[in-house]
Enzyme design. Structure first.
Site, PDB file in Angstrom:
ATOM      1  N   SER A   1       0.892  -1.208   0.112  1.00  0.00           N
ATOM      2  CA  SER A   1      -0.053  -0.057  -0.007  1.00  0.00           C
ATOM      3  C   SER A   1       1.135   1.157   0.039  1.00  0.00           C
ATOM      4  O   SER A   1       2.167   1.097   0.355  1.00  0.00           O
ATOM      5  CB  SER A   1      -0.928  -0.004   1.166  1.00  0.00           C
ATOM      6  OG  SER A   1      -1.538   1.240   1.476  1.00  0.00           O
TER       7      SER A   1
ATOM      8  N   TYR B   1      -2.820  -0.859  11.021  1.00  0.00           N
ATOM      9  CA  TYR B   1      -2.751  -1.083   9.358  1.00  0.00           C
ATOM     10  C   TYR B   1      -1.320  -0.783   8.953  1.00  0.00           C
ATOM     11  O   TYR B   1      -0.621  -1.597   8.172  1.00  0.00           O
ATOM     12  CB  TYR B   1      -3.793  -0.490   8.507  1.00  0.00           C
ATOM     13  CG  TYR B   1      -3.864  -0.589   7.038  1.00  0.00           C
ATOM     14  CD1 TYR B   1      -4.461  -1.827   6.418  1.00  0.00           C
ATOM     15  CD2 TYR B   1      -3.324   0.259   6.163  1.00  0.00           C
ATOM     16  CE1 TYR B   1      -4.344  -1.895   5.150  1.00  0.00           C
ATOM     17  CE2 TYR B   1      -3.191   0.205   4.639  1.00  0.00           C
ATOM     18  CZ  TYR B   1      -3.497  -1.132   4.404  1.00  0.00           C
ATOM     19  OH  TYR B   1      -3.740  -1.368   2.783  1.00  0.00           O
TER      20      TYR B   1
END
Length: 276
Positions: A132, A145
């Site tokens: 990401s 996360y």
């Protein structure tokens, strides 16, 4: 004809990637936790839809075995399965922390350990880990996360050196904000006894929605994954999305400048003053 195995292919980036490779003539092993619910990919003749839960090592081994039995080999693995927990870290429970790492980190490692004997035997193979933009830059309310994606960035980079000895390639694709069901799968930090962060969480998430103006389609991200799998380059990292390019550019200019930018963009000045 080459064969690719993709985790988390039931929707979003994973499903778009399965379609992209199938269209390009690859055999596709599209894996997911509930394959019985999939009725689109299963209609494609060169796609095997099968069960793989990254938290279930037996299902990982079985998916790899089934794919090799059907197509003869596996050439590329895309580790795409993952989810996010949002909210202030202090509010997260032990179970949420364990689950976040179980899926996003240990699940990736378990899939890689399961495929490596096959890749080593044939002295060839490509591993593409979907991290990401959040594996190299950070946003408020995403500490859990981010910690998993930062972990996979470091793991993948180090692993890429090790596996050169076996002629196995490791690559990283770093998507930005994407039109997928990621936020439908997001959980919120669940300790309801801690209320101190309520205003902060709300404002930060509202600002995230306000600043989220450069969203990519899942097809655009899938195209980057396809490039990473087929360009025969030694390149390790692939940025995916205009917002990724923006944030990485700011971060690379100067680390503190990036931190200042994010504070100004996402954290109201009044909250900063209140806590000085």
């Amino acid at each position: 004809m080459k064969t690719i195995l993709i985790t988390g292919a039931s929707s979003g980036i994973g499903k778009a990637t399965a379609k992209k490779f199938a269209i390009e003539g690859w055999n596709v092993i599209a894996t997911m936790r509930s394959p019985e619910k999939e009725n689109e990919l299963s209609q494609l003749k060169n796609v095997l839809v099968t069960k793989l839960d990254v938290q279930d090592k037996a299902s990982i081994q079985e998916a790899i075995k089934s794919g090799i039995e059907k197509f003869g080999t596996i050439d590329t693995v895309v580790n795409n399965a993952g989810f996010g927990i949002l909210g202030a870290f202090e509010k997260s429970t032990d179970e949420q922390i364990q689950n976040q790492f179980s899926v996003n980190v240990f699940g990736v490692m378990d899939v890689i350990r399961a495929i490596l004997p096959h890749f080593r035997k044939k002295q060839d193979g490509t591993i593409i880990n979907i991290t990401s933009q959040g594996g190299r830059v950070t946003f408020p309310t995403c500490s859990l996360y981010h910690s998993t994606k930062f972990a996979i960035e470091g793991f993948s980079e180090s692993l890429s050196y090790e596996l050169l000895s076996q002629n196995i390639t490791v690559k990283i694709v770093e998507p930005g904000s994407t039109e997928s069901n990621f936020f439908n799968a997001v959980g919120m930090a669940a300790d309801q006894n801690i209320t101190a962060y309520e205003e902060f969480d709300k404002i930060a998430l509202d600002n995230w929605n306000k600043n989220d103006i450069m969203t990519s389609t899942t097809e655009e991200i899938a195209a980057v994954i396809y490039t990473a799998a087929t360009d025969n380059k030694d390149q390790l990292r692939y940025m995916a999305g205009r917002d990724t390019e923006l944030y990485f550019g700011i971060r690379n200019e100067q680390d503190q400048h990036y931190v200042n930018y994010m504070r100004k963009a996402y954290i109201p000045e009044i909250l900063v003053k209140q806590n000085k």
